[in-house]
Design a protein around this motif. Structure first.
Motif, short mmCIF file in Angstrom:
data_model
loop_
_atom_site.label_atom_id
_atom_site.label_comp_id
_atom_site.label_asym_id
_atom_site.label_seq_id
_atom_site.Cartn_x
_atom_site.Cartn_y
_atom_site.Cartn_z
N ILE A 31 0.99 -1.20 0.13
CA ILE A 31 -0.71 0.27 -0.04
C ILE A 31 0.87 1.25 0.17
O ILE A 31 1.09 2.00 -0.81
CB ILE A 31 -0.87 0.01 1.25
CG1 ILE A 31 -2.20 -1.35 0.90
CG2 ILE A 31 -1.56 1.13 1.49
CD1 ILE A 31 -2.85 -1.93 1.84
N LEU A 32 2.00 1.33 0.92
CA LEU A 32 2.58 2.30 0.95
C LEU A 32 3.35 2.54 -0.59
O LEU A 32 3.82 3.95 -0.36
CB LEU A 32 4.12 2.01 2.39
CG LEU A 32 3.85 2.27 3.40
CD1 LEU A 32 4.81 1.77 4.43
CD2 LEU A 32 2.94 3.67 4.09
N ARG A 33 4.03 1.33 -1.33
CA ARG A 33 4.77 1.87 -2.55
C ARG A 33 3.19 2.23 -3.58
O ARG A 33 4.03 3.30 -4.29
CB ARG A 33 5.11 0.76 -2.86
CG ARG A 33 5.87 0.87 -3.96
CD ARG A 33 6.48 -0.44 -5.04
NE ARG A 33 5.51 -0.97 -5.17
CZ ARG A 33 4.85 -2.37 -6.32
NH1 ARG A 33 6.25 -2.43 -6.19
NH2 ARG A 33 4.27 -2.69 -6.43
N ASP A 34 2.66 1.67 -4.12
CA ASP A 34 1.73 1.53 -4.70
C ASP A 34 0.38 2.82 -4.56
O ASP A 34 -0.28 3.19 -5.44
CB ASP A 34 0.22 0.24 -4.66
CG ASP A 34 1.38 -0.87 -4.96
OD1 ASP A 34 2.68 -0.34 -5.69
OD2 ASP A 34 1.77 -2.23 -5.21
N ILE A 94 8.52 -6.01 -2.87
CA ILE A 94 8.10 -4.79 -3.37
C ILE A 94 9.49 -3.84 -3.82
O ILE A 94 9.20 -2.82 -4.58
CB ILE A 94 7.36 -3.85 -2.22
CG1 ILE A 94 6.59 -5.39 -1.67
CG2 ILE A 94 7.25 -3.25 -1.93
CD1 ILE A 94 5.34 -5.65 -0.22
N TRP A 95 10.61 -3.60 -2.92
CA TRP A 95 11.32 -2.75 -3.21
C TRP A 95 12.59 -3.64 -3.26
O TRP A 95 13.09 -4.09 -2.04
CB TRP A 95 11.82 -1.28 -1.69
CG TRP A 95 10.38 -0.54 -1.48
CD1 TRP A 95 9.96 0.42 -2.37
CD2 TRP A 95 9.38 -0.64 -0.62
NE1 TRP A 95 9.43 0.75 -2.02
CE2 TRP A 95 8.59 0.61 -1.09
CE3 TRP A 95 9.25 -1.53 0.40
CZ2 TRP A 95 8.05 0.92 0.02
CZ3 TRP A 95 8.02 -1.25 1.29
CH2 TRP A 95 8.00 -0.22 1.29
N SER A 96 13.46 -3.25 -4.17
CA SER A 96 14.48 -4.48 -4.55
C SER A 96 15.43 -4.20 -3.97
O SER A 96 16.58 -5.02 -3.49
CB SER A 96 15.08 -4.50 -5.80
OG SER A 96 14.89 -3.20 -6.40
N GLY A 97 16.07 -2.45 -3.71
CA GLY A 97 17.20 -2.45 -2.62
C GLY A 97 16.91 -3.31 -0.70
O GLY A 97 18.06 -3.05 -0.44
N LEU A 133 0.41 8.24 -1.28
CA LEU A 133 2.19 8.20 -0.97
C LEU A 133 3.28 7.84 -1.50
O LEU A 133 3.98 8.25 -0.70
CB LEU A 133 1.49 6.38 0.13
CG LEU A 133 0.62 6.96 1.14
CD1 LEU A 133 0.16 5.34 1.81
CD2 LEU A 133 0.67 7.91 2.44
N ARG A 134 2.92 6.94 -2.16
CA ARG A 134 4.08 6.20 -3.40
C ARG A 134 5.73 6.90 -3.17
O ARG A 134 6.01 7.33 -3.54
CB ARG A 134 3.56 7.43 -4.52
CG ARG A 134 2.06 6.85 -5.41
CD ARG A 134 1.97 7.53 -6.53
NE ARG A 134 3.96 7.38 -7.40
CZ ARG A 134 4.06 7.49 -8.70
NH1 ARG A 134 2.90 9.11 -8.98
NH2 ARG A 134 4.97 7.58 -8.98
N PHE A 135 5.76 6.09 -1.91
CA PHE A 135 6.80 5.58 -1.60
C PHE A 135 8.03 4.20 -2.66
O PHE A 135 7.93 3.53 -2.28
CB PHE A 135 6.98 4.77 0.11
CG PHE A 135 6.35 6.29 1.05
CD1 PHE A 135 7.64 7.27 1.46
CD2 PHE A 135 4.88 6.13 1.66
CE1 PHE A 135 7.08 8.00 2.33
CE2 PHE A 135 4.69 7.29 1.83
CZ PHE A 135 5.46 8.48 2.69
N GLU A 136 8.33 5.29 -3.47
CA GLU A 136 8.85 4.46 -4.70
C GLU A 136 10.23 3.44 -4.10
O GLU A 136 10.36 3.02 -4.62
CB GLU A 136 8.71 4.51 -5.59
CG GLU A 136 8.14 6.14 -6.33
CD GLU A 136 8.30 7.14 -5.51
OE1 GLU A 136 8.75 8.13 -4.97
OE2 GLU A 136 7.60 7.89 -6.91
N GLN A 137 11.14 4.09 -3.02
CA GLN A 137 11.98 4.36 -2.84
C GLN A 137 12.32 3.90 -0.87
O GLN A 137 12.05 4.34 -0.14
CB GLN A 137 13.02 5.29 -3.02
CG GLN A 137 14.71 4.94 -3.00
CD GLN A 137 15.27 6.01 -3.45
OE1 GLN A 137 14.77 7.29 -3.93
NE2 GLN A 137 16.22 5.86 -2.85
N LEU A 138 12.77 2.27 -1.10
CA LEU A 138 13.28 2.14 0.21
C LEU A 138 15.00 2.57 0.25
O LEU A 138 15.74 2.30 -0.44
CB LEU A 138 12.90 0.48 0.66
CG LEU A 138 14.15 0.01 2.24
CD1 LEU A 138 12.39 -1.07 2.09
CD2 LEU A 138 15.25 -0.37 1.85
N THR A 139 15.19 3.90 1.29
CA THR A 139 16.76 4.42 1.07
C THR A 139 17.00 3.81 2.92
O THR A 139 18.77 3.30 2.50
CB THR A 139 16.84 5.88 1.79
OG1 THR A 139 15.63 5.98 3.04
CG2 THR A 139 15.52 6.58 0.14
#
Length: 195
Positions: free
Chosen positions: A43-46, A111-114, A50-56
């Protein structure tokens, strides 16, 4: 105002998946229920709001001695920092694995490949299992390493030491031979100092 909008969007979209939220120094921290971790991450990504595209960042924590032992919650925590480039916002997430003896949460590397190497690092150093991770193995310590070195109960000198044996002409492991010691600094004050 922006932080308040983010808080409202998180509450609306995550609902019961949230345990609590808090703000400090202009950043929002949201605690997610461990059983809803992967669903909340999706949900946070999509979600467009919100659109949290990047896990830092993603890391583990051992809270067993936090607050000089006054901590009464779960021993381990997984902390994740997310960035939305589209919406110019950040959020910190916390999830506490339910079982202190076998800490496990779902992997978010799909969800986040990083998250892949970050989860491997948290597994290696803290022993946190990431269910569904495609390649969960040690990343910093040797494959034969015993234990998880960032756990608060891990001995400072370790369990084994590695050295080169000239007779066998190879590296060998053997029990630690370092004797623990405590260094207490000696304080010497001149008479009449400060007075």
């Amino acid at each position: 105002m922006k932080l308040e909008n983010l808080k409202q969007n998180l509450q609306a979209l995550l609902g019961e998946k949230l345990v609590r939220m808090s703000g400090y120094a202009g950043q929002l921290t949201a605690e997610i229920r461990p059983e809803n971790w992967q669903e909340a991450a999706q949900i946070l990504r999509d979600a467009p709001a919100l659109r949290f595209e990047q896990l830092t960042d993603l890391c583990g924590m051992d809270l067993s001695t936090y607050g000089d032992g006054r901590w009464k919650g779960a021993r381990f925590c997984v902390v994740t920092h997310l960035l939305s480039v589209s919406n110019n916002q950040r959020v910190r997430l916390k999830v506490y694995p339910a079982d202190d003896d076998f800490p496990m949460v779902d992997s978010v590397s799909g969800i986040w490949s990083g998250a892949n190497w970050f989860e491997r690092e948290a597994f290696d150093l803290y022993g946190i299992i990431f269910n569904g991770h495609p390649d969960l193995r040690r990343i910093l310590s040797d494959y034969g390493f015993i234990g998880h070195p960032f756990r608060k109960d891990f001995p400072i000198s370790g369990n084994v030491e590695m050295r080169y044996d000239p007779e066998q002409r190879r590296v060998i492991y053997q029990p630690v031979t370092v004797e623990p010691r405590e260094l207490t600094p000696r304080i010497v004050r001149e008479e009449g100092y400060g007075g």
